[in-house]
Write an enzyme that holds these catalytic residues in place. Sequence first.
Site, PDB file in Angstrom:
ATOM      1  N   THR A   1       0.840  -1.204   0.000  1.00 40.75           N
ATOM      2  CA  THR A   1       0.000   0.000   0.000  1.00 40.75           C
ATOM      3  C   THR A   1       0.876   1.255   0.000  1.00 40.75           C
ATOM      4  O   THR A   1       0.624   2.208  -0.738  1.00 40.75           O
ATOM      5  CB  THR A   1      -0.913  -0.017   1.240  1.00 40.75           C
ATOM      6  OG1 THR A   1      -1.685  -1.222   1.205  1.00 40.75           O
ATOM      7  CG2 THR A   1      -1.861   1.160   1.254  1.00 40.75           C
ATOM      8  N   ALA A   2       1.935   1.254   0.835  1.00 36.35           N
ATOM      9  CA  ALA A   2       2.780   2.452   0.932  1.00 36.35           C
ATOM     10  C   ALA A   2       3.501   2.711  -0.396  1.00 36.35           C
ATOM     11  O   ALA A   2       3.562   3.845  -0.872  1.00 36.35           O
ATOM     12  CB  ALA A   2       3.795   2.282   2.055  1.00 36.35           C
TER      13      ALA A   2
ATOM     14  N   SER B   1       8.749  -7.243  -5.030  1.00 42.19           N
ATOM     15  CA  SER B   1       9.001  -8.669  -5.152  1.00 42.19           C
ATOM     16  C   SER B   1       7.735  -9.445  -4.826  1.00 42.19           C
ATOM     17  O   SER B   1       7.302  -9.489  -3.676  1.00 42.19           O
ATOM     18  CB  SER B   1      10.128  -9.051  -4.180  1.00 42.19           C
ATOM     19  OG  SER B   1      10.132 -10.435  -3.998  1.00 42.19           O
TER      20      SER B   1
ATOM     21  N   VAL C   1      -3.161  -6.625   5.299  1.00 43.23           N
ATOM     22  CA  VAL C   1      -4.300  -6.296   6.147  1.00 43.23           C
ATOM     23  C   VAL C   1      -4.295  -4.769   6.227  1.00 43.23           C
ATOM     24  O   VAL C   1      -3.420  -4.129   5.680  1.00 43.23           O
ATOM     25  CB  VAL C   1      -4.234  -6.923   7.559  1.00 43.23           C
ATOM     26  CG1 VAL C   1      -4.582  -8.378   7.528  1.00 43.23           C
ATOM     27  CG2 VAL C   1      -2.895  -6.687   8.207  1.00 43.23           C
TER      28      VAL C   1
ATOM     29  N   ALA D   1      -9.344  -0.704   7.490  1.00 42.69           N
ATOM     30  CA  ALA D   1     -10.103   0.453   7.938  1.00 42.69           C
ATOM     31  C   ALA D   1      -9.264   1.699   7.739  1.00 42.69           C
ATOM     32  O   ALA D   1      -8.056   1.682   7.981  1.00 42.69           O
ATOM     33  CB  ALA D   1     -10.466   0.294   9.414  1.00 42.69           C
TER      34      ALA D   1
ATOM     35  N   LYS E   1     -17.290   4.070   6.032  1.00 42.94           N
ATOM     36  CA  LYS E   1     -16.992   3.988   7.467  1.00 42.94           C
ATOM     37  C   LYS E   1     -17.292   5.346   8.104  1.00 42.94           C
ATOM     38  O   LYS E   1     -16.783   6.369   7.654  1.00 42.94           O
ATOM     39  CB  LYS E   1     -15.501   3.626   7.660  1.00 42.94           C
ATOM     40  CG  LYS E   1     -15.057   3.662   9.119  1.00 42.94           C
ATOM     41  CD  LYS E   1     -13.570   3.363   9.275  1.00 42.94           C
ATOM     42  CE  LYS E   1     -13.099   3.651  10.683  1.00 42.94           C
ATOM     43  NZ  LYS E   1     -11.642   3.581  10.831  1.00 42.94           N
TER      44      LYS E   1
ATOM     45  N   LEU F   1       5.263   0.980   6.787  1.00 45.40           N
ATOM     46  CA  LEU F   1       5.713   0.169   7.917  1.00 45.40           C
ATOM     47  C   LEU F   1       7.239   0.262   8.097  1.00 45.40           C
ATOM     48  O   LEU F   1       7.739   0.034   9.196  1.00 45.40           O
ATOM     49  CB  LEU F   1       5.289  -1.285   7.719  1.00 45.40           C
ATOM     50  CG  LEU F   1       3.758  -1.485   7.636  1.00 45.40           C
ATOM     51  CD1 LEU F   1       3.426  -2.933   7.281  1.00 45.40           C
ATOM     52  CD2 LEU F   1       3.076  -1.086   8.939  1.00 45.40           C
TER      53      LEU F   1
ATOM     54  N   ILE G   1      -2.442   3.894   7.186  1.00 47.52           N
ATOM     55  CA  ILE G   1      -2.560   4.378   5.801  1.00 47.52           C
ATOM     56  C   ILE G   1      -2.576   5.911   5.814  1.00 47.52           C
ATOM     57  O   ILE G   1      -2.014   6.559   4.931  1.00 47.52           O
ATOM     58  CB  ILE G   1      -3.781   3.751   5.102  1.00 47.52           C
ATOM     59  CG1 ILE G   1      -3.523   2.241   4.938  1.00 47.52           C
ATOM     60  CG2 ILE G   1      -4.052   4.402   3.750  1.00 47.52           C
ATOM     61  CD1 ILE G   1      -4.688   1.426   4.430  1.00 47.52           C
TER      62      ILE G   1
ATOM     63  N   TYR H   1      -4.767  21.302  18.711  1.00 48.21           N
ATOM     64  CA  TYR H   1      -3.765  21.316  17.645  1.00 48.21           C
ATOM     65  C   TYR H   1      -4.359  22.152  16.523  1.00 48.21           C
ATOM     66  O   TYR H   1      -5.576  22.183  16.354  1.00 48.21           O
ATOM     67  CB  TYR H   1      -3.540  19.949  17.000  1.00 48.21           C
ATOM     68  CG  TYR H   1      -3.365  18.778  17.883  1.00 48.21           C
ATOM     69  CD1 TYR H   1      -2.379  18.759  18.845  1.00 48.21           C
ATOM     70  CD2 TYR H   1      -4.156  17.656  17.705  1.00 48.21           C
ATOM     71  CE1 TYR H   1      -2.198  17.620  19.612  1.00 48.21           C
ATOM     72  CE2 TYR H   1      -3.981  16.533  18.463  1.00 48.21           C
ATOM     73  CZ  TYR H   1      -3.000  16.524  19.417  1.00 48.21           C
ATOM     74  OH  TYR H   1      -2.824  15.412  20.163  1.00 48.21           O
TER      75      TYR H   1
END
Length: 498
Positions: free
Chosen positions: A18-19, A42, A50, A53, A81, A337, A350, A435
Site C-alpha cells: 500500500t505504501a 518482489s 491487512v 479500515a 466507514k 511500515l 494508511i 492542535y
Amino acid sequence: MAGQERNRVRVVVVGGGTAGWMTAAGLATLIPAAADVHLVESAEIGIVGVGEATLPHLRAFIQRLGIDEIAFMTATHATFKLGIDFRDFGRIGDRYVHPFGTYGQPLGGVGFHHYWLRRHHGGNPTPLGAYSAGVVAGERARFARPDPTSDALQDSFGYAYQFDATRFAPFLRTHAEARGCRRTEGRVVSVGRDERDGRVTAIHLADGTRIEGDLFVDCSGFRALLIGGELDEAWEDWSHWLPCDRAVAVPCTHAPGPIEPLTRATAMPAGWRWRIPLTTRVGNGYVYASRYCDEDTAREALLAGLEGEALAEPRLLRFRAGRRRHSWSHNVVAVGLASGFLEPLESTSIYLVQMAITALIEHFPDARVTDADRDGFNTAVDAEYDRIRDFLILHYHATTRDDSPFWDHVRTMAIPDTLADRIALWRQTAQVAHYSYGLFLEPSWLAVYLGQNIVPDGWDPRADGADPAKLDQALAALAAGIGTAIDALPPHEASLPR
Ligand code: FAD
C-alpha cells in the site's frame, strides 16, 4: 531573481505494498515534472495485506489523484466507514462510537460539550453520541454522502472507507503506470553507497539488475531494507506503552443483518479484536500482547467470536510499536511500515503513509538533498507519530478494568508526560488541548475521554447562563432532529457500489 528549471529527480520506490504504490501514484500524478518514478517490488515476498479500515483523509488523496470514487470502491470491495464502535474498553459492557464529525454546535463561542457536561451532572442521561449525526447514522446503518457546503444535521459528519487492502495496491499500480511510473519485479539483495557522503546511489536485484537513483523511498514494510538494514537508523521503541505485538487475522462470511458503516473494536483479555464489514466479506483480527497471550489461545478466541463462517485459516502477523528516530536519513525516505507502526486501533497507518507523501512533496528535493528538506519532513512526521501514540495509549490507560493481567498493566502503567498533561487539563478544566492541524482534533478526544468515563467535575463557566430546563429542552430537540434527519437517509447498503 528568476528561479531555475529543475532537473527531474530519479525516485526509486522500494516495495509495492500500500505504501509503495500510494507513493508511486502520488508522485507520478502530482509532481510528474519533478519526479521520475521507478518502483521495485518482489511478488515472492508479498505484502502485509491487512489494513482494511481507513480515515476520511483517504478521500482527499484519491480525489487529488483524479481517481473515481465508485471505481475505487468497486475494485476494493469497499464500504463506507463513519467511525469506530468501541466495546468493553472503559468497563466491560460499555460502548461508544468515535465518529468522524462533531457533537452539537458551539453556543456563544463555548464548546457544546460544556453544556452537555453541565446537564449530565444535573441528571440528564442522554449520551453525548446522541448529538452527533455520525454516531447516529453509524448505529442505525444509514448513509448518504454529506454535502460539505450544507449546515444541515444530516451533512455534519465525515466518512472514510473499509476495504480489501490486498486490492488497493494493484488498483493504484494501474493508475501510477498510466502516469509514467516504471515497475521492475525483483528482489533487492544489496545497496550501493557513495563512499564520501554515505548516500545511497543504487540498489542491486537478485538477477543482477542495478537501478540508480537520486532519492530512494523505502516502502519495504517491516523489513525496512534501506532505512533499517542499510542505514541502521535508530528505532524508538514504544512497546512499553503499546504492548500489543501480534495479530491473528481471518475473513468470514457476513451474518444476516445490515452491513454496518462502522469498524468495531472490542476489548479482549490481552488486547482487542477488530470486525470490519466489506461488501463481500467481514475482516476480523485479534490484536494481542504476546506477553499475556499465546498464539493458540488468540486463534481460538478469534474463531470463537466470528459471526459468520471462516473463509481461510487465521494468519499471524508480528509487529512492534515504535518508529524510526528519523524517517528521512541521507537520501532515503521511509514511508509506511518501514518508517514505523503504531498498531491498528485507530486505523492510522494508511493515514501516516498519506501524510508522509504530502510532506515529501512539500519538501521535495533537487537532485541533492539538503538538511532543510530532511528536517522539515522529519519534524512533520514526528509530530503526527507522537500525537497518534498518545491518543492510542489513552484507549488502554483510560479503563477501570482489572480483570486480566493485560488490562491491569495498561491501567496502571506510566504514560508519556504529554498525555498525562492533557488528561490533567481535561479533568481540571474540561478543555481539550488544541492542535491547529493533523489528526485527532477535539471531537476525537471527547469521544474517548467521555466514552471511557474520564468525566470532568466542572465545565466552562460561560455555559452556566441558560436555564437548565430550557437547556434540556434544546438538547432533546437537537437529538430528535438528528434522529429524524438520519432516519430519512437510505440504508448504508443501498449506497454501496457493487
Ligand atoms: P508491505 O505491505 O509489507 O509492503 C512491503 C513491500 O516491500 C512489498 O511489496 C514487498 O514485496 C516489498 N519488499 C520487501 N522486501 C523486498 C526486497 N528485498 N526486494 C524487493 N521488494 C521487497 N493500516 C490502516 O490504515 N488501517 C488498518 O486497519 C490497519 N490494520 C492493520 C492490522 C495489522 C495487524 C497490521 C500489521 C497492519 C495494519 N495496518 C493498517 C497497516 C497497513 O497494513 C500498512 O500500513 C500498509 O499496508 C502499508 O504497508 P507497507 O506497504 O508499508 O508494507
